[in-house]
Design an enzyme around this catalytic site. Sequence first.
Site, PDB file in Angstrom:
ATOM      1  N   HIS A  57      65.238  73.829  90.565  1.00  0.00           N
ATOM      2  CA  HIS A  57      63.720  74.113  89.817  1.00  0.00           C
ATOM      3  C   HIS A  57      62.827  73.164  89.558  1.00  0.00           C
ATOM      4  O   HIS A  57      62.966  72.756  88.191  1.00  0.00           O
ATOM      5  CB  HIS A  57      63.961  75.263  89.060  1.00  0.00           C
ATOM      6  CG  HIS A  57      62.735  76.057  88.351  1.00  0.00           C
ATOM      7  ND1 HIS A  57      62.890  77.273  87.943  1.00  0.00           N
ATOM      8  CD2 HIS A  57      61.591  75.735  88.604  1.00  0.00           C
ATOM      9  CE1 HIS A  57      61.675  77.729  87.687  1.00  0.00           C
ATOM     10  NE2 HIS A  57      60.632  76.756  87.981  1.00  0.00           N
TER      11      HIS A  57
ATOM     12  N   HIS B  27      58.744  71.177  89.733  1.00  0.00           N
ATOM     13  CA  HIS B  27      57.150  71.205  90.042  1.00  0.00           C
ATOM     14  C   HIS B  27      57.005  69.701  90.398  1.00  0.00           C
ATOM     15  O   HIS B  27      56.882  68.872  89.427  1.00  0.00           O
ATOM     16  CB  HIS B  27      56.403  71.971  89.030  1.00  0.00           C
ATOM     17  CG  HIS B  27      56.997  73.249  88.671  1.00  0.00           C
ATOM     18  ND1 HIS B  27      56.260  74.388  89.383  1.00  0.00           N
ATOM     19  CD2 HIS B  27      57.728  73.656  88.035  1.00  0.00           C
ATOM     20  CE1 HIS B  27      56.845  75.475  88.988  1.00  0.00           C
ATOM     21  NE2 HIS B  27      57.676  75.160  88.134  1.00  0.00           N
TER      22      HIS B  27
ATOM     23  N   ASN C   2      53.769  76.120  93.717  1.00  0.00           N
ATOM     24  CA  ASN C   2      52.651  76.130  93.215  1.00  0.00           C
ATOM     25  C   ASN C   2      51.540  74.990  93.042  1.00  0.00           C
ATOM     26  O   ASN C   2      51.275  74.478  92.036  1.00  0.00           O
ATOM     27  CB  ASN C   2      52.833  76.864  91.784  1.00  0.00           C
ATOM     28  CG  ASN C   2      53.423  76.026  90.965  1.00  0.00           C
ATOM     29  OD1 ASN C   2      54.080  75.167  91.193  1.00  0.00           O
ATOM     30  ND2 ASN C   2      53.279  76.456  89.449  1.00  0.00           N
TER      31      ASN C   2
ATOM     32  N   ASP D  77      56.821  81.136  91.517  1.00  0.00           N
ATOM     33  CA  ASP D  77      57.009  80.865  90.410  1.00  0.00           C
ATOM     34  C   ASP D  77      55.808  80.139  89.798  1.00  0.00           C
ATOM     35  O   ASP D  77      55.187  79.555  90.404  1.00  0.00           O
ATOM     36  CB  ASP D  77      58.363  79.634  90.316  1.00  0.00           C
ATOM     37  CG  ASP D  77      58.428  79.268  88.711  1.00  0.00           C
ATOM     38  OD1 ASP D  77      58.794  80.022  88.040  1.00  0.00           O
ATOM     39  OD2 ASP D  77      58.267  78.192  88.495  1.00  0.00           O
TER      40      ASP D  77
ATOM     41  N   HIS E 137      64.867  80.435  84.846  1.00  0.00           N
ATOM     42  CA  HIS E 137      64.688  80.180  83.437  1.00  0.00           C
ATOM     43  C   HIS E 137      64.888  81.403  82.473  1.00  0.00           C
ATOM     44  O   HIS E 137      64.024  81.708  81.902  1.00  0.00           O
ATOM     45  CB  HIS E 137      63.280  79.687  83.284  1.00  0.00           C
ATOM     46  CG  HIS E 137      62.274  79.862  83.960  1.00  0.00           C
ATOM     47  ND1 HIS E 137      62.027  81.275  84.035  1.00  0.00           N
ATOM     48  CD2 HIS E 137      61.283  79.390  84.838  1.00  0.00           C
ATOM     49  CE1 HIS E 137      60.685  81.523  84.749  1.00  0.00           C
ATOM     50  NE2 HIS E 137      60.326  80.267  85.156  1.00  0.00           N
TER      51      HIS E 137
ATOM     52  N   ASP F 282      63.306  73.082  85.419  1.00  0.00           N
ATOM     53  CA  ASP F 282      61.818  73.649  85.338  1.00  0.00           C
ATOM     54  C   ASP F 282      60.729  72.489  85.127  1.00  0.00           C
ATOM     55  O   ASP F 282      59.957  72.684  84.184  1.00  0.00           O
ATOM     56  CB  ASP F 282      61.797  74.956  84.298  1.00  0.00           C
ATOM     57  CG  ASP F 282      60.471  75.763  84.902  1.00  0.00           C
ATOM     58  OD1 ASP F 282      59.599  75.218  85.726  1.00  0.00           O
ATOM     59  OD2 ASP F 282      60.153  76.437  84.109  1.00  0.00           O
TER      60      ASP F 282
ATOM     61  N   HIS G 268      52.903  67.555  83.112  1.00  0.00           N
ATOM     62  CA  HIS G 268      51.196  67.754  82.872  1.00  0.00           C
ATOM     63  C   HIS G 268      50.835  66.437  82.283  1.00  0.00           C
ATOM     64  O   HIS G 268      51.504  65.461  81.707  1.00  0.00           O
ATOM     65  CB  HIS G 268      51.086  68.649  81.655  1.00  0.00           C
ATOM     66  CG  HIS G 268      51.086  70.121  82.353  1.00  0.00           C
ATOM     67  ND1 HIS G 268      50.648  70.660  83.157  1.00  0.00           N
ATOM     68  CD2 HIS G 268      52.222  70.858  82.009  1.00  0.00           C
ATOM     69  CE1 HIS G 268      51.062  72.020  83.314  1.00  0.00           C
ATOM     70  NE2 HIS G 268      52.238  72.065  82.696  1.00  0.00           N
TER      71      HIS G 268
HETATM   72 ZN   LIG Z   1      58.813  76.776  87.150  1.00  0.00          ZN
END
Ligand SMILES: [Zn+2]
Length: 428
Positions: free
Chosen positions: A60, A62, A94, A152, A232, A305, A309
Amino acid sequence: MKWLIKGGRVIDPSQNLDAELDILIENDVIKALEKNISADDVEIIDAKGKIVTPGLIDVHVHLREPGFEYKETIESGLMAAVAGGFTAVCCMANTNPVNDNQEVTRYLLKKASEYHLARLYPIGAVSKGLKGEEMAPIGELKEAGVVALSDDGNPILNSGFLRRALEYAKYFNLPIISHAEDKNLAPYGVMNEGKIATRLGLPAIPAEAEEIMIFRDIKLAELTNWHIHIAHVSTAGGVKLIKEAKEKGIKVTAETCPHYFTLTEEAVKDYNTNAKVSPPLRTEVDVEAIKQGLKDGTIDIIATDHAPHHPLEKEVPFEEAPSGIIGLETALPISLKLIEAGILSWSELVTKMSYLPAKIFNLPGGTLKPGSPADITIIDPESKYRIDVNAFFSKARNCPFNGWEAKGKVIITIVDGKIVYNLTHKFL
Ligand SMILES: [Zn+2]
């Protein structure tokens, strides 16, 4: 190149192994795993006093590319992965454009293959644009190489839609990963509901937002007889529901992240946006239940996860900051605290960070059996240091563990028989 890893403590739950062994790597694969191997024309890696495990796998993450390269790129994310001991990562859909079509899946795979860092396994969207309305072309995504499906970031609120998606995903043998959150229950929530939220005056999210959806997901997994993986898990109630479902034989698996077994909602009490995450950090009771769930096997996997940012995006009032914590470079040291606390054994930890991630998502790896691809992580369990976000290879810095004391460091990461990260030389 031939490598001989000598004298390390080899921990491989896939073979029930915890012993001092040598590993011979030849032509990208593990050629032999035995005591005292001697071979000619080999480069020796002295692993005396070190832990040698099958490469860690994070199901998991991003990676923000395409579309949000200012937060993270495939390259910076995969550098962070190998520096953290991960030889493979699964990336969520995403991005912009969303990974709901073959072009994006192929782009991700092609980009990742250019860097020779960690392996990348894309996760496709369940619905077009992650909107929960129209199904993504699941067959085409599978053909292009996705290993699972998930919206997700967004929960799938429509139960009828998720039922159809599970039936379709079953046909293509792809698990669906659920972001379990009933957004209708707390549309503006930014932290856990309770005394601290009241004191801070922040809109909050009750544990029930997660628990209701886990219950719904379990019921739909039972109805469709198909595999749902709960991402999560953060609540005691969630752990209990998953445990009961597993006892009934329902096809459900689960993951949690290091922050959910380490931090409570206390971490946000100074409006610390680096601890703002979705689902939110919960209470001491929840943290204890998550640890128990890891110990008794209810929670199969530790995933990060990893949600990068840009620093400026987090330097805003708490309510406005995006949710997310990065995790690739802290997952191992934070998870090792579970061993130090006597909650997990080394073998159980490697099960949750390598063996089961591979097994549950049908990925190569997670084992050191001769003939397997040579994906290996070598860890110095005694190395003591302070976590320093400024030394991270990730582009992001949103990590609530900055400055924490850590014990245990990745010293070498090997992917496909090549050293892709070496603590002393950094990247090779
Ligand atoms: Zn996530």
